[in-house]
Design an enzyme around this catalytic site. Structure first.
Site, PDB file in Angstrom:
ATOM      1  N   ASP A  27       0.854  -1.183   0.000  1.00 42.76           N
ATOM      2  CA  ASP A  27       0.000   0.000   0.000  1.00 42.76           C
ATOM      3  C   ASP A  27       0.897   1.243   0.000  1.00 42.76           C
ATOM      4  O   ASP A  27       2.088   1.166   0.356  1.00 42.76           O
ATOM      5  CB  ASP A  27      -0.895  -0.044   1.238  1.00 42.76           C
ATOM      6  CG  ASP A  27      -1.890   1.109   1.276  1.00 42.76           C
ATOM      7  OD1 ASP A  27      -2.256   1.634   0.207  1.00 42.76           O
ATOM      8  OD2 ASP A  27      -2.296   1.483   2.392  1.00 42.76           O
ATOM      9  N   ASP A  29      -0.144   5.083   1.033  1.00 44.38           N
ATOM     10  CA  ASP A  29      -0.306   6.008   2.158  1.00 44.38           C
ATOM     11  C   ASP A  29      -0.387   5.250   3.484  1.00 44.38           C
ATOM     12  O   ASP A  29      -1.185   4.327   3.645  1.00 44.38           O
ATOM     13  CB  ASP A  29      -1.558   6.858   1.958  1.00 44.38           C
ATOM     14  CG  ASP A  29      -1.433   7.747   0.733  1.00 44.38           C
ATOM     15  OD1 ASP A  29      -0.769   8.790   0.822  1.00 44.38           O
ATOM     16  OD2 ASP A  29      -1.992   7.384  -0.315  1.00 44.38           O
ATOM     17  N   ASP A 203      -2.238  -0.725   5.957  1.00 42.67           N
ATOM     18  CA  ASP A 203      -2.436  -0.093   7.264  1.00 42.67           C
ATOM     19  C   ASP A 203      -3.888   0.082   7.684  1.00 42.67           C
ATOM     20  O   ASP A 203      -4.166   0.292   8.863  1.00 42.67           O
ATOM     21  CB  ASP A 203      -1.756   1.276   7.292  1.00 42.67           C
ATOM     22  CG  ASP A 203      -2.396   2.266   6.319  1.00 42.67           C
ATOM     23  OD1 ASP A 203      -2.663   1.862   5.158  1.00 42.67           O
ATOM     24  OD2 ASP A 203      -2.630   3.411   6.703  1.00 42.67           O
TER      25      ASP A 203
END
Length: 252
Positions: A27, A29, A203
Protein backbone atom coordinates in the site's frame (compact mmCIF):
# COMPACT_ATOMS: atom_id res chain seq x y z
CA UNK A 1 -3.28 -19.80 11.89
CA UNK A 2 -6.57 -17.96 12.51
CA UNK A 3 -7.84 -15.79 9.68
CA UNK A 4 -8.66 -12.91 12.01
CA UNK A 5 -6.67 -11.65 14.97
CA UNK A 6 -8.63 -9.91 17.71
CA UNK A 7 -7.48 -6.89 19.68
CA UNK A 8 -7.08 -9.02 22.81
CA UNK A 9 -4.84 -11.58 21.08
CA UNK A 10 -1.06 -11.73 21.34
CA UNK A 11 0.88 -8.83 19.84
CA UNK A 12 1.70 -9.53 16.21
CA UNK A 13 5.44 -10.11 15.62
CA UNK A 14 7.39 -8.37 12.84
CA UNK A 15 7.58 -10.31 9.57
CA UNK A 16 10.61 -12.47 8.78
CA UNK A 17 13.20 -11.07 6.40
CA UNK A 18 13.38 -13.19 3.26
CA UNK A 19 13.54 -12.57 -0.47
CA UNK A 20 13.61 -15.95 -2.16
CA UNK A 21 10.25 -17.00 -3.56
CA UNK A 22 8.18 -14.09 -2.29
CA UNK A 23 6.06 -11.46 -4.02
CA UNK A 24 5.44 -8.11 -2.32
CA UNK A 25 2.27 -6.02 -2.52
CA UNK A 26 2.60 -2.61 -0.88
CA UNK A 27 0.00 0.00 0.00
CA UNK A 28 1.13 3.60 -0.45
CA UNK A 29 -0.31 6.01 2.16
CA UNK A 30 0.51 5.00 5.72
CA UNK A 31 2.83 2.23 4.50
CA UNK A 32 5.34 3.55 1.96
CA UNK A 33 4.53 7.20 2.66
CA UNK A 34 3.36 9.02 5.80
CA UNK A 35 -0.13 10.42 5.93
CA UNK A 36 -0.34 14.08 4.86
CA UNK A 37 -2.93 16.89 5.22
CA UNK A 38 -3.80 16.72 1.51
CA UNK A 39 -3.29 14.01 -1.13
CA UNK A 40 -0.89 16.10 -3.22
CA UNK A 41 1.29 16.92 -0.19
CA UNK A 42 2.91 13.47 -0.45
CA UNK A 43 6.07 13.78 -2.54
CA UNK A 44 8.76 11.44 -3.90
CA UNK A 45 11.47 10.57 -1.36
CA UNK A 46 14.93 9.36 -2.36
CA UNK A 47 15.04 6.55 0.23
CA UNK A 48 11.67 5.15 -0.87
CA UNK A 49 12.55 5.33 -4.56
CA UNK A 50 15.89 3.61 -3.96
CA UNK A 51 14.44 0.70 -1.99
CA UNK A 52 11.63 0.14 -4.51
CA UNK A 53 14.15 0.00 -7.37
CA UNK A 54 16.30 -2.39 -5.34
CA UNK A 55 13.30 -4.64 -4.65
CA UNK A 56 12.34 -4.66 -8.32
CA UNK A 57 15.80 -6.04 -9.10
CA UNK A 58 16.10 -8.40 -6.13
CA UNK A 59 12.64 -9.97 -6.60
CA UNK A 60 12.85 -10.10 -10.41
CA UNK A 61 9.83 -7.81 -10.71
CA UNK A 62 7.66 -9.55 -8.09
CA UNK A 63 6.67 -6.31 -6.35
CA UNK A 64 3.69 -4.04 -6.89
CA UNK A 65 2.07 -1.06 -5.22
CA UNK A 66 -1.62 -1.68 -4.42
CA UNK A 67 -3.22 1.64 -3.55
CA UNK A 68 -6.39 3.66 -3.47
CA UNK A 69 -4.56 6.32 -5.46
CA UNK A 70 -4.61 6.41 -9.24
CA UNK A 71 -1.78 4.90 -11.26
CA UNK A 72 -0.64 8.41 -12.16
CA UNK A 73 -0.42 9.36 -8.48
CA UNK A 74 1.36 6.10 -7.63
CA UNK A 75 3.97 6.80 -10.29
CA UNK A 76 4.40 10.40 -9.13
CA UNK A 77 5.03 9.46 -5.50
CA UNK A 78 7.08 6.33 -6.24
CA UNK A 79 9.04 8.26 -8.87
CA UNK A 80 8.27 5.60 -11.49
CA UNK A 81 10.27 2.99 -9.59
CA UNK A 82 8.00 -0.01 -10.20
CA UNK A 83 6.60 -1.59 -13.35
CA UNK A 84 3.59 -3.24 -11.67
CA UNK A 85 0.89 -1.32 -9.80
CA UNK A 86 -2.81 -1.26 -9.06
CA UNK A 87 -4.76 1.90 -8.35
CA UNK A 88 -8.21 2.97 -7.12
CA UNK A 89 -8.68 -0.15 -5.00
CA UNK A 90 -8.18 -2.59 -7.86
CA UNK A 91 -10.09 -0.68 -10.55
CA UNK A 92 -6.84 0.14 -12.39
CA UNK A 93 -4.01 -2.37 -12.85
CA UNK A 94 -0.75 -2.17 -14.78
CA UNK A 95 1.08 -5.40 -15.52
CA UNK A 96 4.85 -5.61 -15.63
CA UNK A 97 4.76 -5.46 -19.44
CA UNK A 98 3.10 -2.04 -19.20
CA UNK A 99 -0.37 -3.10 -20.34
CA UNK A 100 -3.18 -1.54 -18.32
CA UNK A 101 -6.62 -2.75 -17.31
CA UNK A 102 -9.20 -0.16 -16.25
CA UNK A 103 -12.76 -0.73 -15.18
CA UNK A 104 -15.44 1.42 -16.81
CA UNK A 105 -16.78 4.14 -14.53
CA UNK A 106 -20.24 3.56 -13.09
CA UNK A 107 -22.73 6.28 -14.02
CA UNK A 108 -23.20 7.01 -10.33
CA UNK A 109 -19.68 8.43 -10.00
CA UNK A 110 -20.73 11.68 -11.72
CA UNK A 111 -23.71 11.99 -9.35
CA UNK A 112 -21.43 11.43 -6.34
CA UNK A 113 -18.93 14.03 -7.55
CA UNK A 114 -21.66 16.64 -7.97
CA UNK A 115 -22.98 15.96 -4.46
CA UNK A 116 -19.48 16.00 -2.94
CA UNK A 117 -18.64 19.32 -4.64
CA UNK A 118 -21.88 20.88 -3.37
CA UNK A 119 -21.14 19.59 0.14
CA UNK A 120 -17.54 20.85 0.08
CA UNK A 121 -18.50 24.28 -1.25
CA UNK A 122 -20.20 25.08 2.05
CA UNK A 123 -17.52 23.55 4.32
CA UNK A 124 -13.97 24.98 4.26
CA UNK A 125 -11.22 22.37 4.33
CA UNK A 126 -13.13 19.63 2.52
CA UNK A 127 -11.38 18.23 -0.57
CA UNK A 128 -13.11 16.41 -3.42
CA UNK A 129 -11.05 13.99 -5.51
CA UNK A 130 -12.12 12.78 -8.95
CA UNK A 131 -10.44 9.47 -9.83
CA UNK A 132 -12.58 8.77 -12.87
CA UNK A 133 -13.94 5.47 -11.58
CA UNK A 134 -14.50 6.80 -8.07
CA UNK A 135 -15.19 9.97 -6.09
CA UNK A 136 -13.39 10.83 -2.88
CA UNK A 137 -14.32 13.24 -0.08
CA UNK A 138 -11.41 14.11 2.23
CA UNK A 139 -12.15 15.68 5.62
CA UNK A 140 -8.70 15.60 7.26
CA UNK A 141 -8.71 19.40 7.38
CA UNK A 142 -12.32 19.53 8.57
CA UNK A 143 -12.62 16.69 11.10
CA UNK A 144 -15.75 18.19 12.65
CA UNK A 145 -17.55 17.35 9.39
CA UNK A 146 -16.87 13.59 9.64
CA UNK A 147 -20.41 12.68 10.70
CA UNK A 148 -22.12 14.77 8.04
CA UNK A 149 -19.72 13.49 5.37
CA UNK A 150 -20.38 9.87 6.31
CA UNK A 151 -24.14 10.40 6.27
CA UNK A 152 -23.94 11.91 2.79
CA UNK A 153 -21.68 9.14 1.51
CA UNK A 154 -23.97 6.40 2.83
CA UNK A 155 -27.03 8.05 1.29
CA UNK A 156 -25.25 8.35 -2.06
CA UNK A 157 -24.09 4.73 -1.88
CA UNK A 158 -27.69 3.60 -1.31
CA UNK A 159 -28.92 5.83 -4.14
CA UNK A 160 -26.30 5.00 -6.77
CA UNK A 161 -25.17 1.49 -5.89
CA UNK A 162 -21.56 2.66 -5.64
CA UNK A 163 -19.36 0.86 -3.11
CA UNK A 164 -18.53 2.96 -0.05
CA UNK A 165 -14.84 2.67 0.80
CA UNK A 166 -13.86 4.45 4.06
CA UNK A 167 -10.21 5.31 4.59
CA UNK A 168 -8.03 7.56 6.74
CA UNK A 169 -10.30 10.61 7.03
CA UNK A 170 -11.61 10.04 3.51
CA UNK A 171 -14.80 8.54 2.16
CA UNK A 172 -14.69 7.11 -1.33
CA UNK A 173 -17.58 6.01 -3.52
CA UNK A 174 -16.24 3.70 -6.18
CA UNK A 175 -17.40 1.62 -9.08
CA UNK A 176 -18.16 -1.79 -7.55
CA UNK A 177 -16.55 -5.09 -8.51
CA UNK A 178 -12.87 -4.70 -7.57
CA UNK A 179 -10.74 -4.46 -4.44
CA UNK A 180 -7.13 -4.66 -3.35
CA UNK A 181 -7.77 -8.37 -2.91
CA UNK A 182 -8.83 -8.85 -6.53
CA UNK A 183 -5.70 -6.96 -7.61
CA UNK A 184 -3.44 -9.26 -5.57
CA UNK A 185 -5.21 -12.33 -6.98
CA UNK A 186 -4.91 -11.07 -10.56
CA UNK A 187 -1.19 -10.33 -10.24
CA UNK A 188 -0.57 -13.76 -8.69
CA UNK A 189 -2.12 -15.46 -11.72
CA UNK A 190 0.47 -13.89 -14.05
CA UNK A 191 4.25 -13.87 -14.45
CA UNK A 192 6.48 -12.89 -12.75
CA UNK A 193 4.28 -13.31 -9.64
CA UNK A 194 2.83 -16.75 -10.41
CA UNK A 195 4.08 -19.44 -8.01
CA UNK A 196 5.50 -17.01 -5.44
CA UNK A 197 4.38 -16.51 -1.84
CA UNK A 198 2.37 -13.26 -1.65
CA UNK A 199 2.96 -10.78 1.18
CA UNK A 200 0.65 -7.77 1.45
CA UNK A 201 1.59 -4.71 3.54
CA UNK A 202 -1.25 -2.37 4.50
CA UNK A 203 -2.44 -0.09 7.26
CA UNK A 204 -6.22 0.30 7.18
CA UNK A 205 -9.48 -1.52 6.51
CA UNK A 206 -9.12 -1.10 2.75
CA UNK A 207 -6.12 -3.46 2.94
CA UNK A 208 -7.94 -6.31 4.68
CA UNK A 209 -9.10 -7.73 1.33
CA UNK A 210 -5.45 -7.81 0.30
CA UNK A 211 -4.45 -9.60 3.51
CA UNK A 212 -7.14 -12.23 2.96
CA UNK A 213 -6.21 -12.71 -0.70
CA UNK A 214 -2.55 -13.19 0.20
CA UNK A 215 -3.46 -15.73 2.89
CA UNK A 216 -5.74 -17.63 0.51
CA UNK A 217 -2.79 -18.01 -1.86
CA UNK A 218 -0.41 -19.32 0.79
CA UNK A 219 1.05 -16.02 1.95
CA UNK A 220 0.13 -13.48 4.61
CA UNK A 221 -0.57 -9.87 5.46
CA UNK A 222 1.55 -7.40 7.40
CA UNK A 223 -0.36 -4.73 9.33
CA UNK A 224 1.38 -1.36 9.51
CA UNK A 225 0.60 0.79 12.54
CA UNK A 226 -1.18 0.20 15.82
CA UNK A 227 -2.67 -3.15 16.81
CA UNK A 228 -6.29 -3.70 15.79
CA UNK A 229 -8.46 -6.64 14.70
CA UNK A 230 -6.99 -7.81 11.39
CA UNK A 231 -6.50 -10.71 9.03
CA UNK A 232 -2.75 -9.94 8.95
CA UNK A 233 -0.24 -12.31 10.54
CA UNK A 234 2.57 -9.84 11.24
CA UNK A 235 2.95 -6.16 12.07
CA UNK A 236 5.35 -3.23 11.59
CA UNK A 237 5.16 0.03 13.56
CA UNK A 238 5.04 2.57 10.73
CA UNK A 239 6.58 3.93 7.53
CA UNK A 240 10.15 4.02 8.85
CA UNK A 241 9.86 0.42 10.04
CA UNK A 242 8.44 -0.60 6.66
CA UNK A 243 11.28 1.04 4.73
CA UNK A 244 13.84 -0.56 7.05
CA UNK A 245 12.27 -3.98 6.61
CA UNK A 246 12.09 -3.56 2.82
CA UNK A 247 15.76 -2.57 2.73
CA UNK A 248 16.59 -5.78 4.62
CA UNK A 249 14.57 -7.82 2.12
CA UNK A 250 16.34 -6.14 -0.80
CA UNK A 251 19.69 -7.09 0.75
CA UNK A 252 18.70 -10.63 1.78
Amino acid sequence: MPSHVGAADLVLPPPPVLAEGIALFLDMDGVLAPMAPTPDAVKPVARRTAVLKALERRLDGRVAIISGRTLAEIDRIADGALSSASGVHGLERRRRDGSIERGAADAGVARALDAFHAFAAERPGMIVEDKGVSAGLHYRQAPDQAGAAETLARELSDETGLALQPGHMVLELKTPGASKGTAVTAFMAEPPFRGATPIMLGDDVTDEDGFRAAAALGGYGVLVGAERPTAARYRLDGVDAVLGWLESVAEA
